[in-house]
Design a protein around this motif. Structure first.
Motif, mmCIF file in Angstrom:
data_model
loop_
_atom_site.group_PDB
_atom_site.id
_atom_site.type_symbol
_atom_site.label_atom_id
_atom_site.label_comp_id
_atom_site.label_asym_id
_atom_site.label_seq_id
_atom_site.Cartn_x
_atom_site.Cartn_y
_atom_site.Cartn_z
ATOM 1 N N ILE A 16 0.741 -1.074 0.059
ATOM 2 C CA ILE A 16 -0.111 0.184 0.398
ATOM 3 C C ILE A 16 0.704 1.235 0.256
ATOM 4 O O ILE A 16 0.181 2.435 -0.946
ATOM 5 N N GLY A 17 1.863 1.120 0.933
ATOM 6 C CA GLY A 17 2.804 2.313 0.738
ATOM 7 C C GLY A 17 3.489 2.609 -0.896
ATOM 8 O O GLY A 17 3.647 3.769 -0.990
ATOM 9 N N ARG A 18 3.288 1.849 -0.964
ATOM 10 C CA ARG A 18 4.397 2.118 -2.626
ATOM 11 C C ARG A 18 2.927 2.524 -3.590
ATOM 12 O O ARG A 18 3.264 3.036 -4.353
ATOM 13 N N ALA A 19 2.186 1.875 -3.881
ATOM 14 C CA ALA A 19 0.527 2.025 -4.300
ATOM 15 C C ALA A 19 0.542 3.471 -4.289
ATOM 16 O O ALA A 19 0.390 4.538 -5.231
ATOM 17 N N ARG A 20 0.585 3.759 -3.140
ATOM 18 C CA ARG A 20 0.485 5.218 -2.581
ATOM 19 C C ARG A 20 1.176 6.375 -2.777
ATOM 20 O O ARG A 20 0.466 7.654 -3.190
ATOM 21 N N LYS A 21 2.768 6.353 -3.032
ATOM 22 C CA LYS A 21 3.425 6.676 -3.075
ATOM 23 C C LYS A 21 3.321 7.164 -5.365
ATOM 24 O O LYS A 21 3.633 7.979 -5.110
ATOM 25 N N THR A 22 3.069 5.989 -5.637
ATOM 26 C CA THR A 22 2.785 6.301 -6.556
ATOM 27 C C THR A 22 1.493 7.414 -7.556
ATOM 28 O O THR A 22 2.268 8.596 -8.126
ATOM 29 N N LEU A 23 0.694 6.693 -6.579
ATOM 30 C CA LEU A 23 -0.390 7.461 -7.249
ATOM 31 C C LEU A 23 -0.275 9.432 -6.720
ATOM 32 O O LEU A 23 -0.479 10.384 -7.786
#
Ligand SMILES: [Fe+2]
Ligand SMILES: [Fe+2]
Length: 239
Positions: free
Chosen positions: A170-177
């Motif tokens: 989720i941290g990586r997905a958040r960073k991408t967004l």
């Protein structure tokens, strides 16, 4: 290019494009009626075809599925229909009626919300998820035997990341967004009055594996991951 079995007879084919720091993944399901989820870009077709050939004979593919009408989802659809003479596109009913039946060399199997496609041992439920991740025709497939959610652009993580992880993505997905919001890809996904409800519906499926189109597949508590994603999408996209 890497090929990884992320669940029994479900293979992730991944190509990393360093110029944009992004992976493009297709998922091949080996079953009586083999299914490929995401046709991929036309330009990548020879590479992806060869990767498929390392698992099954590409001419045996029966179904070519995808979420929505974009080049990374279905650009090479007609190349697949040519190489696999018994294959047929499969997508949401809206996708079939609005775009795919005009674009594709053969008509699609347009599936209604909740309809199930049986491929042999496996069964795929079509969830019509308008504008999640994006586009009116968006749909996702949920494989009920192994509880694999083919999530398209949901859980997009940039970088040349591992094929499959049990760690929180989720941290990586958040960073991408967040990173996308600062560049030409801002507002990658809309946030509508239906977004939260749609994500909650996906969470209720309790997926064990989330097969993301860009980034690592995640195996673990998929319900929790989707509820976390709902919070992140509200935070990043709804303001
Ligand atoms: Fe997309
Ligand atoms: Fe995508």
């Amino acid at each position: 290019m890497s090929v990884t079995e992320i669940a029994p007879d479900i293979y992730r084919i991944s190509t990393f494009v360093p110029e944009i720091d992004m992976q493009f993944n297709q998922f091949l399901v080996r079953d009586d009626e083999p299914l490929l989820f995401h046709a991929g870009h036309r330009a990548m077709f020879p590479l992806v075809r060869d990767a498929v050939a390392s698992v099954i004979d590409p001419s045996k593919i029966r179904w070519v599925g995808f979420s929505h009408f974009e080049a990374d989802e279905c650009g090479a659809l007609n190349e697949w229909l040519q190489v696999a003479p018994n294959s047929q596109p499969v997508c949401s009913m809206v996708g079939a009626l609005v775009s795919v039946n005009d674009f594709a060399a053969r008509p699609a199997k347009g599936m209604s919300d909740g309809e199930v496609l049986h491929t042999g041992r496996y069964r795929f439920r079509l969830l019509h998820t308008p504008h999640v991740p994006h586009c009116w025709e968006a749909g996702l497939l949920f494989e009920e035997e192994n509880k694999v959610l083919f999530s398209s652009d949901l859980f997009h993580q940039n970088g040349d990341v591992e094929p499959l992880t049990e760690s929180d993505v989720i941290g990586r997905a958040r960073k991408t967004l967040v990173d996308n919001q600062a560049g030409p890809f801002a507002n990658y996904m809309p946030y509508t009055q239906h977004t939260d409800q749609t994500l909650r519906r996906l969470a209720d499926l309790k997926p064990k594996t989330i097969a993301a189109m860009h980034g690592s597949a995640f195996t673990g508590d998929g319900e929790r991951a989707l509820r976390d994603l709902a919070v992140v999408m509200r935070e990043v996209l709804a303001s």
